[in-house]
Design an enzyme around this catalytic site. Structure first.
Site, short mmCIF file in Angstrom:
data_model
loop_
_atom_site.label_atom_id
_atom_site.label_comp_id
_atom_site.label_asym_id
_atom_site.label_seq_id
_atom_site.Cartn_x
_atom_site.Cartn_y
_atom_site.Cartn_z
N PRO A 1 -43.22 44.04 24.93
CA PRO A 1 -42.05 43.27 25.34
C PRO A 1 -41.19 42.83 24.15
O PRO A 1 -41.72 42.50 23.10
CB PRO A 1 -42.65 42.04 26.02
N THR A 2 -39.89 42.83 24.37
CA THR A 2 -38.95 42.37 23.36
C THR A 2 -39.18 40.89 23.11
O THR A 2 -39.24 40.11 24.04
CB THR A 2 -37.51 42.58 23.86
N GLY A 3 -39.36 40.53 21.86
CA GLY A 3 -39.56 39.12 21.55
C GLY A 3 -41.01 38.78 21.30
O GLY A 3 -41.32 37.65 21.00
N CYS A 4 -41.91 39.75 21.42
CA CYS A 4 -43.32 39.51 21.14
C CYS A 4 -43.63 39.97 19.72
O CYS A 4 -43.15 41.00 19.28
CB CYS A 4 -44.21 40.30 22.09
N VAL A 5 -44.44 39.18 19.02
CA VAL A 5 -44.84 39.64 17.69
C VAL A 5 -46.34 39.94 17.63
O VAL A 5 -47.07 39.63 18.54
CB VAL A 5 -44.47 38.62 16.60
#
Lengths: 136, 102, 112
Positions: free
Chosen positions: C108-112
């Protein structure tokens, strides 16, 4: 992180697909949603082309990211502004643009479309009123 | 000697199209592609400039780039011809050289 | 680094974090194999979330961040499921990260 909510303004001035700016700006907005600030996204100059309806990128072999703009409401973007003069200079109108819905989960307030076409004077005002401007 | 000129930048952001139309001579062809396609649309700030040039040069526009950007052929300035990638190749072979306005 | 997972005798490429390299390689058995690797048995409740994620991706072309997922699940599958406690009980490695992997979506976009 400080508790003060800041007004973030993302300023988009580039057309999609020809360069990477539009997609990168969108990713930054999505990631930035985690910071719980008051976020507005603005489209000026060629940036208005990012919001055109009916994009179909099969023929150019690139990912069509225009459906992703419709999630901005879910990512707590409260306002999407489009500069009227930029639209008009390109032969476009509000009818040519996608719609983005917003729902406040706490108050259950629903808005069908947060895309708003505004005059240049309002664009300037919003820039002045924001705490941080991210430019793409 | 006829030249195929290509323009892939938005006319609102750079002067690639303006320079191209200034230097292209009678009988040349111009292909608008990628962000260059915006110049082919009716109702824009550069429409009259493009129409004026059409008296001198033949204009083409890349169909897949139009569709990618959600812009239908019904929005084109009349007389601009839509081509696909193989049409691009044909244009390149029909002209003596290709001049890219980057 | 290129890795593969064995799904019904077929080698399917995954990236270094175990996400499918190619979205179109996904079949339901992919989720089963990945779950087994994570020592998880998939129930109907897992599948509700996996299917939901695939539909979300189909419509918006992104894998939602965890809080967006939580919100959206609450709206679609009912308030009692739209909270992170419930989602973490199903997907202990993180609902967005692990469930997206099972669903064949990118991280997911925004997960590190």
């Amino acid at each position: 992180m400080s508790d003060t909510v800041k007004k973030f303004l993302y300023l988009n001035r580039k057309a999609p697909y020809g360069t990477i700016y539009a997609w990168e700006a969108l990713e930054v907005v999505l990631i930035g949603a985690a910071f719980d600030q008051e976020v507005s996204v603005m489209f000026v100059d060629d940036g208005v082309y990012q919001l055109t309806k009916g994009q179909d990128t099969k023929g150019i072999g690139m990912k069509n990211f225009s459906p992703t703009y419709r999630t901005l409401g879910d990512y707590e973007v409260r306002h999407i502004y489009v500069d009227r003069a930029s639209l008009e200079a390109r032969g476009l109108s509000a009818d040519d643009l996608i719609e983005v819905a917003f729902e406040d989960m706490e108050t259950e307030e629903e808005i069908d479309n947060i895309v708003e076409v505004i005059d240049s004077a309002q664009v300037s005002e919003l820039m002045n009123a924001s705490d941080v401007i991210f430019s793409f | 000697m006829s030249i195929l000129h290509t323009v892939n930048k938005s006319p609102f952001e750079r002067d690639a199209l303006e320079s191209c139309l200034t230097f292209a001579t009678e009988g040349a062809a111009v292909l608008l592609f990628e962000d260059g396609i915006y110049a082919a649309l009716r109702g824009t700030r550069v429409e009259s400039r493009v129409r004026e040039a059409m008296g001198k040069v033949k204009l083409h526009v890349m169909g897949p780039d139009l569709r990618a950007r959600g812009l239908g052929e019904d929005r084109l300035i009349e007389g601009i011809e839509v081509v696909d990638y193989s049409g691009f190749v044909d244009l390149a072979t029909q002209h003596d050289k290709v001049q890219a306005w980057l | 680094m290129s890795d593969t997972i064995d799904v019904e005798g077929k080698q399917i490429p995954v990236d270094e974090e175990g996400y499918l390299s190619n979205l179109n390689d996904w079949v339901p058995a992919v989720a089963g194999v990945m779950a087994q690797q994570d020592n998880l048995e998939l129930t109907d409740e897992h599948w509700d979330i996996i299917n939901f994620l695939r539909e979300y991706y189909e419509e918006y072309q992104i894998a939602p961040a965890v809080r967006v997922l939580t919100k959206a699940v609450g709206k679609k599958l009912g308030k009692e499921k739209g909270n992170s406690k419930y989602l973490y009980s199903l997907f202990p490695y993180g609902p967005a990260k692990q469930a997206c992997r099972f669903a064949g979506l990118p991280k997911p976009t925004g997960c590190v």
